[in-house]
Enzyme design. Structure first.
Site, short mmCIF file in Angstrom:
data_model
loop_
_atom_site.label_atom_id
_atom_site.label_comp_id
_atom_site.label_asym_id
_atom_site.label_seq_id
_atom_site.Cartn_x
_atom_site.Cartn_y
_atom_site.Cartn_z
N SER A 1 0.81 -1.23 0.07
CA SER A 1 0.06 0.06 -0.11
C SER A 1 0.85 1.21 -0.02
O SER A 1 1.99 1.10 0.48
CB SER A 1 -0.93 -0.07 1.34
OG SER A 1 -1.33 1.20 1.46
N TYR B 1 -2.11 -0.65 10.52
CA TYR B 1 -2.18 -0.97 9.04
C TYR B 1 -0.80 -0.82 8.11
O TYR B 1 -0.46 -1.54 7.57
CB TYR B 1 -3.42 -0.08 8.37
CG TYR B 1 -3.35 -0.52 6.95
CD1 TYR B 1 -3.87 -1.57 6.49
CD2 TYR B 1 -3.16 0.69 6.14
CE1 TYR B 1 -4.18 -1.87 5.20
CE2 TYR B 1 -3.58 0.29 4.57
CZ TYR B 1 -3.93 -0.81 4.15
OH TYR B 1 -4.13 -1.04 2.66
#
Length: 244
Positions: free
Chosen positions: A141, A154
Site C-alpha cells: 500500500s 495498518y
C-alpha cells in the site's frame, strides 16, 4: 505476451483488486486459481469468469490459516501441474485511533495482511524451487511509505510486507521473481471493516472523491507478470493522480 497460459493463484479474489486482477489475467489467457474467505461469493466469481471462457478454479481460503494457503497452492499444482505466480492480495483495514484499543482489529491486520503473505511464501517457495521458476506478487500500500493518524498498525503491516518482499527478492536467486504492488486509494470495500464511525466516514468520503478503479491496480499486476523471465519488476506504486 507472457501472461497467456500461466497458472496464477490470487488471494482476496472475490472482490476489489483481487477480482479485477483475476478477470484481467483470465482475459489475457491465464489459468486462474481463486482464493477468498467467502466461499459462496468466490464460487459466484468462478462461475462468472468461466461463463466468459476463462479457465478458473476456486478454493475457499482464509489466509490467516496456514493450512488454507497451502491448500490453495496445492489446488493449483494438483489441477494444472504447476504454479507460475502467487498474488498475495488479501487484506483488511480496520483502522482506528490507538485510544480505541481495537486489539482485535490490530490482530486481524497482522494475521491477514502480514502473516497471510508469509504463509503464501511458505506454501509457494518450495514449489517454485522444485520447478525452477515462480513469481511472488505481494500487495502492500502507499501506507507503507507514509504513516497517518489512525493507520499506524495498518501501515506497519504494509511496511513489513515491503521489507519481507525485498528480503525474499534478494534470497530468491536468478530463477524466481518478487514484486510488490503498492496501491493508493482504490474504489473497493476496504472501509467495511472500520468500526470507528468518524474514521469510516472520512475514508469513504475520500474514496468517493478521488479513488481509482481496481482495474488500475490489476493492470499493474499484469505488467509485472508479463515481463520476460529475466526481468524482475521489484515494485510498482500506483495511485490516483489526485492523491497527495
Amino acid at each position: 505476451m507472457t501472461v497467456d497460459g500461466k497458472v496464477v493463484a490470487i488471494t482476496g479474489a472475490s472482490s476489489g483488486i483481487g477480482l479485477a486482477a483475476a478477470a484481467l489475467l483470465a482475459e489475457r489467457g491465464a489459468k486462474v486459481v481463486l482464493g477468498a474467505r467467502d466461499a459462496d461469493k468466490l464460487d459466484g466469481v468462478a462461475v462468472l469468469l468461466s461463463a466468459s471462457g476463462a479457465d478458473v478454479i476456486a478454493k475457499a481460503t482464509d489466509v490467516s490459516r496456514r493450512a488454507d494457503v497451502a491448500a490453495l497452492v496445492a489446488a493449483a499444482t494438483d489441477t494444472y501441474g504447476r504454479l507460475d505466480v502467487l498474488v498475495s492480495n488479501a487484506g483488511v483495514m480496520p483502522v482506528s485511533p490507538f485510544d480505541e484499543l481495537d486489539v482485535d482489529g490490530w490482530e486481524a491486520m497482522v494475521d491477514i495482511n502480514l502473516k497471510g503473505v508469509l504463509f503464501g511464501i511458505a506454501a509457494a517457495l518450495p514449489v517454485f524451487r522444485r520447478q525452477g521458476f515462480g513469481h511472488f506478487v505481494n500487495t502492500a500500500s502507499t501506507a507503507a511509505f507514509r504513516v497517518t493518524p489512525g493507520q499506524s498498525v495498518y501501515a506497519g503491516t504494509k511496511m513489513a510486507v515491503r521489507a519481507i518482499s525485498e528480503g525474499l527478492r534478494q534470497e530468491a536467486g536468478e530463477k524466481l521473481r518478487v514484486t510488490v504492488i503498492s496501491p493508493g486509494m482504490t474504489s473497493t470495500n476496504f472501509a467495511d471493516s472500520v468500526t470507528d464511525p468518524a474514521t469510516r466516514a472520512g475514508l469513504e468520503q475520500r474514496r468517493d472523491e478521488i479513488a481509482m478503479p481496481p482495474a488500475a491496480v490489476a493492470r499493474a499486476i499484469e505488467f509485472a507478470i508479463d515481463q520476460p523471465p529475466d526481468v524482475d519488476v521489484g515494485e510498482i506504486v500506483v495511485r490516483p493522480t489526485a492523491q497527495a
